[in-house]
Design a protein around this motif. Structure first.
Motif, PDB file in Angstrom:
ATOM      1  N   THR A  55       0.824  -1.213   0.000  1.00 27.10           N
ATOM      2  CA  THR A  55       0.000   0.000   0.000  1.00 27.10           C
ATOM      3  C   THR A  55       0.853   1.256   0.000  1.00 27.10           C
ATOM      4  OG1 THR A  55      -0.160  -0.057   2.424  1.00 27.10           O
ATOM      5  CG2 THR A  55      -1.924  -1.145   1.180  1.00 27.10           C
ATOM      6  N   SER A  56       2.169   1.106  -0.209  1.00 27.59           N
ATOM      7  CA  SER A  56       3.048   2.274  -0.232  1.00 27.59           C
ATOM      8  C   SER A  56       4.024   2.159  -1.405  1.00 27.59           C
ATOM      9  CB  SER A  56       3.805   2.418   1.094  1.00 27.59           C
ATOM     10  OG  SER A  56       4.636   1.302   1.307  1.00 27.59           O
ATOM     11  N   LYS A  57       4.572   3.298  -1.793  1.00 25.94           N
ATOM     12  CA  LYS A  57       5.515   3.353  -2.910  1.00 25.94           C
ATOM     13  C   LYS A  57       6.814   2.700  -2.514  1.00 25.94           C
ATOM     14  CE  LYS A  57       3.677   7.525  -4.986  1.00 25.94           C
ATOM     15  NZ  LYS A  57       3.945   8.871  -5.424  1.00 25.94           N
ATOM     16  N   VAL A  60       3.222   0.002  -4.598  1.00 26.96           N
ATOM     17  CA  VAL A  60       1.764   0.135  -4.464  1.00 26.96           C
ATOM     18  C   VAL A  60       1.028  -0.816  -5.414  1.00 26.96           C
ATOM     19  CG1 VAL A  60      -0.207   1.690  -4.741  1.00 26.96           C
ATOM     20  CG2 VAL A  60       1.887   2.538  -3.735  1.00 26.96           C
ATOM     21  N   THR A 136       7.945   0.363   3.997  1.00 29.07           N
ATOM     22  CA  THR A 136       6.977  -0.278   3.107  1.00 29.07           C
ATOM     23  C   THR A 136       5.826  -0.850   3.921  1.00 29.07           C
ATOM     24  OG1 THR A 136       8.798  -0.845   1.627  1.00 29.07           O
ATOM     25  CG2 THR A 136       6.718  -1.981   1.271  1.00 29.07           C
TER      26      THR A 136
END
Length: 180
Positions: A55-57, A60, A136
């Motif tokens: 859910t994070s760069k 994603v 992350t």
């Protein structure tokens, strides 16, 4: 309209965070719990598999399917879940499936492993849990097996060989041009 306040269940929403015109703002922990309960209610008809969804760069939306057994998360290339995060250790955490439960274990990483905002050493996971490894973040969930896209590693470009071939081709063209 009456100005009386209705009795409310304070476990469902936060009265101190009422929005405009009395809009109720639910506590994020309660919402996360409701999401986790709904995911667990889903009937597993054999087509769903456990996975970490980033859910994070820079990851994603990537789905990392977990195998029953041992799954290593970290920067190391041989890991089941390889992430590109300088704050993650090469072997940061391990997720295992045994005895009908998914468990996460921090592998003595420098920055620790966080589940639902709490730093852990080991913990039983529930679908809907949020896991942070380095910077992350992942959602531990079920995904349809048919929707899983296999991540194929692209071979690394050998820029040295590419440059050598390009220089040789340019040199050959220059020699041919000079001879004409």
């Amino acid at each position: 309209m009456s100005s009386e306040k209705k009795p409310t269940d304070k476990n469902q929403y936060r009265e101190d965070k009422a929005g405009p015109q009395g809009t109720l703002v639910f506590d994020s922990k309660k919402v996360d719990q409701m999401i986790a309960e709904e995911i667990q209610r889903q009937e597993d008809d054999g087509t769903k598999v456990a996975a970490l969804v980033a859910t994070s760069k820079p990851h994603v939306g990537e789905q990392f399917v977990l195998v029953k057994g041992k799954n290593i998360i970290g920067r190391g290339k041989g890991n089941n879940v390889t992430i590109y995060d300088p704050a993650a250790s090469s072997t940061h955490a391990q997720i295992t499936y045994q005895g009908g439960e998914w468990k996460i274990l921090n592998l003595l990483s420098s920055n620790g492993t966080i589940v639902n905002g709490e730093k852990i050493t080991d913990r039983v996971l529930s679908f809907g849990d949020r896991i942070q490894v380095g910077h992350t973040e992942f959602l531990f969930t079920l995904v349809d097996e048919s929707d899983v896209v296999e991540m194929v590693e692209k071979p690394a470009t050998n820029w040295f060989a590419f440059s050598a071939v390009a220089i040789a081709a340019i040199s050959l063209l220059v020699i041919i041009f000079l001879l004409i």
